[in-house]
Design a protein around this motif. Structure first.
Motif, PDB file in Angstrom:
ATOM      1  N   PHE A 101      29.665  28.643  65.437  1.00  0.00           N
ATOM      2  CA  PHE A 101      30.737  29.624  65.298  1.00  0.00           C
ATOM      3  C   PHE A 101      31.599  29.149  64.131  1.00  0.00           C
ATOM      4  N   VAL A 102      31.391  29.782  62.988  1.00  0.00           N
ATOM      5  CA  VAL A 102      32.056  29.334  61.763  1.00  0.00           C
ATOM      6  C   VAL A 102      33.184  30.300  61.413  1.00  0.00           C
ATOM      7  N   CYS A 103      34.365  29.760  61.153  1.00  0.00           N
ATOM      8  CA  CYS A 103      35.449  30.598  60.652  1.00  0.00           C
ATOM      9  C   CYS A 103      35.704  30.278  59.191  1.00  0.00           C
ATOM     10  N   LEU A 104      35.871  31.316  58.407  1.00  0.00           N
ATOM     11  CA  LEU A 104      36.170  31.156  56.984  1.00  0.00           C
ATOM     12  C   LEU A 104      37.613  31.566  56.726  1.00  0.00           C
ATOM     13  N   LEU A 105      38.387  30.612  56.172  1.00  0.00           N
ATOM     14  CA  LEU A 105      39.787  30.862  55.846  1.00  0.00           C
ATOM     15  C   LEU A 105      39.962  30.874  54.339  1.00  0.00           C
ATOM     16  N   GLY A 106      40.982  31.537  53.875  1.00  0.00           N
ATOM     17  CA  GLY A 106      41.295  31.514  52.444  1.00  0.00           C
ATOM     18  C   GLY A 106      42.296  32.605  52.129  1.00  0.00           C
ATOM     19  N   GLN A 107      43.002  32.419  51.013  1.00  0.00           N
ATOM     20  CA  GLN A 107      44.014  33.396  50.608  1.00  0.00           C
ATOM     21  C   GLN A 107      43.395  34.761  50.331  1.00  0.00           C
ATOM     22  N   SER A 108      44.225  35.772  50.388  1.00  0.00           N
ATOM     23  CA  SER A 108      43.782  37.135  50.077  1.00  0.00           C
ATOM     24  C   SER A 108      43.200  37.193  48.664  1.00  0.00           C
ATOM     25  N   GLY A 109      42.087  37.859  48.540  1.00  0.00           N
ATOM     26  CA  GLY A 109      41.470  38.043  47.224  1.00  0.00           C
ATOM     27  C   GLY A 109      40.564  36.905  46.783  1.00  0.00           C
ATOM     28  N   CYS A 110      40.382  35.885  47.628  1.00  0.00           N
ATOM     29  CA  CYS A 110      39.603  34.731  47.184  1.00  0.00           C
ATOM     30  C   CYS A 110      38.095  34.981  47.277  1.00  0.00           C
TER      31      CYS A 110
ATOM     32  N   ILE B 118      35.317  25.043  60.621  1.00  0.00           N
ATOM     33  CA  ILE B 118      36.213  25.840  59.789  1.00  0.00           C
ATOM     34  C   ILE B 118      35.975  25.492  58.325  1.00  0.00           C
ATOM     35  N   ILE B 119      35.880  26.548  57.516  1.00  0.00           N
ATOM     36  CA  ILE B 119      35.644  26.374  56.093  1.00  0.00           C
ATOM     37  C   ILE B 119      36.787  27.048  55.343  1.00  0.00           C
ATOM     38  N   VAL B 120      37.264  26.402  54.288  1.00  0.00           N
ATOM     39  CA  VAL B 120      38.342  26.997  53.499  1.00  0.00           C
ATOM     40  C   VAL B 120      37.857  27.255  52.074  1.00  0.00           C
ATOM     41  N   PHE B 121      38.047  28.472  51.615  1.00  0.00           N
ATOM     42  CA  PHE B 121      37.776  28.824  50.221  1.00  0.00           C
ATOM     43  C   PHE B 121      39.043  28.620  49.396  1.00  0.00           C
ATOM     44  N   GLY B 122      38.867  28.136  48.153  1.00  0.00           N
ATOM     45  CA  GLY B 122      39.985  28.057  47.214  1.00  0.00           C
ATOM     46  C   GLY B 122      40.193  29.402  46.556  1.00  0.00           C
ATOM     47  N   GLN B 123      41.043  29.423  45.526  1.00  0.00           N
ATOM     48  CA  GLN B 123      41.266  30.671  44.819  1.00  0.00           C
ATOM     49  C   GLN B 123      40.065  31.004  43.953  1.00  0.00           C
ATOM     50  N   SER B 124      39.894  32.287  43.668  1.00  0.00           N
ATOM     51  CA  SER B 124      38.758  32.782  42.927  1.00  0.00           C
ATOM     52  C   SER B 124      38.760  32.246  41.471  1.00  0.00           C
ATOM     53  N   PRO B 125      37.632  31.821  40.851  1.00  0.00           N
ATOM     54  CA  PRO B 125      36.315  31.785  41.470  1.00  0.00           C
ATOM     55  C   PRO B 125      36.252  30.716  42.559  1.00  0.00           C
ATOM     56  N   SER B 126      35.961  31.159  43.757  1.00  0.00           N
ATOM     57  CA  SER B 126      36.090  30.304  44.929  1.00  0.00           C
ATOM     58  C   SER B 126      34.901  29.413  45.151  1.00  0.00           C
ATOM     59  N   SER B 127      35.228  28.231  45.639  1.00  0.00           N
ATOM     60  CA  SER B 127      34.195  27.418  46.262  1.00  0.00           C
ATOM     61  C   SER B 127      34.817  26.836  47.527  1.00  0.00           C
TER      62      SER B 127
END
Ligand SMILES: Nc1ncnc2c1ncn2[C@@H]1O[C@H](COP(=O)(O)OP(=O)(O)OP(=O)(O)O)[C@@H](O)[C@H]1O
Ligand SMILES: [Mg+2]
Length: 263
Positions: A34-43, A209-218
Motif C-alpha cells: 500500500f504505497v502513498c505518494l505525496l508531493g506539492q500540487s503540480g509536481c 510513503i514516497i515523496v516527489f520533489g518539484q517538477s521535473p520530479s523525482s
C-alpha cells in the motif's frame, strides 16, 4: 511475481509541451504493498498515476508489470479518481454494471446485478442507491460507488488519485477506514497506489510513503511503515514516533519548494 511493478529510469513530458514533468524515476512496488505518494500540487503525481494506468506513455524508461511493459489501460489496474469517475447519465448501478460486464463478459445479467448489489452493500450503501443517478447522491456516496466499482472488478492493482480530497473530515475518515478494511480483508492483497497531499492520510493508510520533489520530479524521500506498526487514527497525534515521521515528511515535501523559491 506477476503483479510486481518495476519502474526504471522513467522520465516524461507531455507531447504538446517539451517541459519535463518527471525525471529519473526508479521504483519497485511489490504486489500487495500500500504505497502513498505525496508531493506539492503540480509536481506530477496524477501524471505518474496515469502512466501506471497506461493512459500515458513514458518518454524514456520503462514500466513493467511482472515481465510485461504496461501498454494501454487494462482491467488489471482499477482507477479511482477524485471526481468519482461515474458517468452522469447512468445510474450508480448501471455504472457498476458497466465495469462488471467488462470484467465478466460471459456472465448472465442477473448474476452480475447480484454482484453489483453486493459490492454496494460492502461499501455501506443500500439497494436504493442502485437506481439513483450520480447527481442524486452525496459526494461521499459517489465516492463509495467508485470504490465499489473498483473492488467489484477486483483488480490486482488499484490506482487512486486523491479519492477522498473533496470530502468532509468525517466522511473522509469513514472511507479511509473502509478502504483499509476492504484492502486487509483480501487474502490476495491488492497493490494500492494512492496519491494524496495529506500527510496524515498517508501515515494512516500506507505501508510505504514516497515523496516527489518539484517538477521535473523525482523521488526525493521514501520511508516504510511496517504492518505491525500501523498507527491507529487515535495514536496519530500522540505517538512520538509518528509525530517525528510526520514532521519529517512535511519538511521533505516543503524542502524542495523552499530551496527553489530562494534560488
Ligand atoms: N494534458 C496535459 N498536457 C500538458 N501538461 C499537462 C497535462 N496535464 C498536466 N500537465 C502539467 O503537468 C504538471 C503535473 O501535473 P499533475 O496533474 O500531474 O500534478 P499533480 O501533482 O497531480 O498536482 P495536484 O496535486 O494539483 O493534483 C503540471 O505542470 C501540469 O500543468
Ligand atoms: Mg493531481
Amino acid at each position: 511475481m506477476m503483479h510486481d511493478l518495476k519502474i526504471k529510469d522513467l522520465s516524461f513530458s507531455y507531447k504538446n509541451d517539451s517541459k519535463l514533468i518527471l525525471k529519473d524515476i526508479n521504483l519497485d512496488i511489490k504486489a500487495g504493498e500500500f504505497v502513498c505518494l505525496l508531493g506539492q500540487s503540480g509536481c506530477g503525481k496524477s501524471t505518474f498515476l496515469r502512466l501506471l494506468a497506461g493512459l500515458e506513455t513514458s518518454t524514456t524508461g520503462t514500466i513493467l508489470l511482472g515481465d510485461e511493459p504496461i501498454k494501454g489501460a487494462s482491467l488489471s489496474r482499477g482507477i479511482v479518481f477524485q471526481d468519482y469517475g461515474l458517468f452522469p447519465w447512468m445510474t450508480a448501478g448501471e455504472n457498476i454494471m458497466l465495469a462488471l460486464k467488462q470484467k465478466f463478459p460471459n456472465q448472465d445479467k442477473k448474476k452480475l446485478k447480484c454482484l453489483a448489489l453486493n459490492t454496494l452493500k460492502s461499501v455501506g450503501l443500500d439497494e436504493s442507491v442502485y437506481r439513483k443517478l450520480p447527481k442524486e447522491l452525496s459526494g461521499g456516496m459517489k465516492q463509495r460507488c467508485a470504490i465499489a466499482q473498483a473492488f467489484g472488478i477486483d483488480p490486482p492493482i488499484l490506482l487512486m488519485d486523491e479519492p477522498f480530497g473533496a470530502l468532509d473530515a468525517v466522511t473522509r475518515a469513514r472511507l479511509q477506514d473502509l478502504l483499509l478494511k476492504l484492502w486487509s480483508q483480501d487474502s490476495q492483497k491488492k497493490t494500492v497506489f494512492f496519491v494524496t497531499h495529506d500527510v496524515d492520510e498517508a501515515l494512516l493508510l500506507a505501508n510505504r510513503i514516497i515523496v516527489f520533489g518539484q517538477s521535473p520530479s523525482s523521488i526525493i524521500y521514501e520511508c516504510s511503515i511496517s504492518p505491525d506498526k500501523r498507527f491507529t487514527r487515535e495514536a496519530q497525534f500522540e505517538n512520538p514516533e509518528i509525530m517525528e515521521l510526520r514532521n519529517n515528511l512535511i519538511f521533505q515535501i516543503n524542502r524542495d519548494v523552499t530551496s527553489r523559491i530562494s534560488n
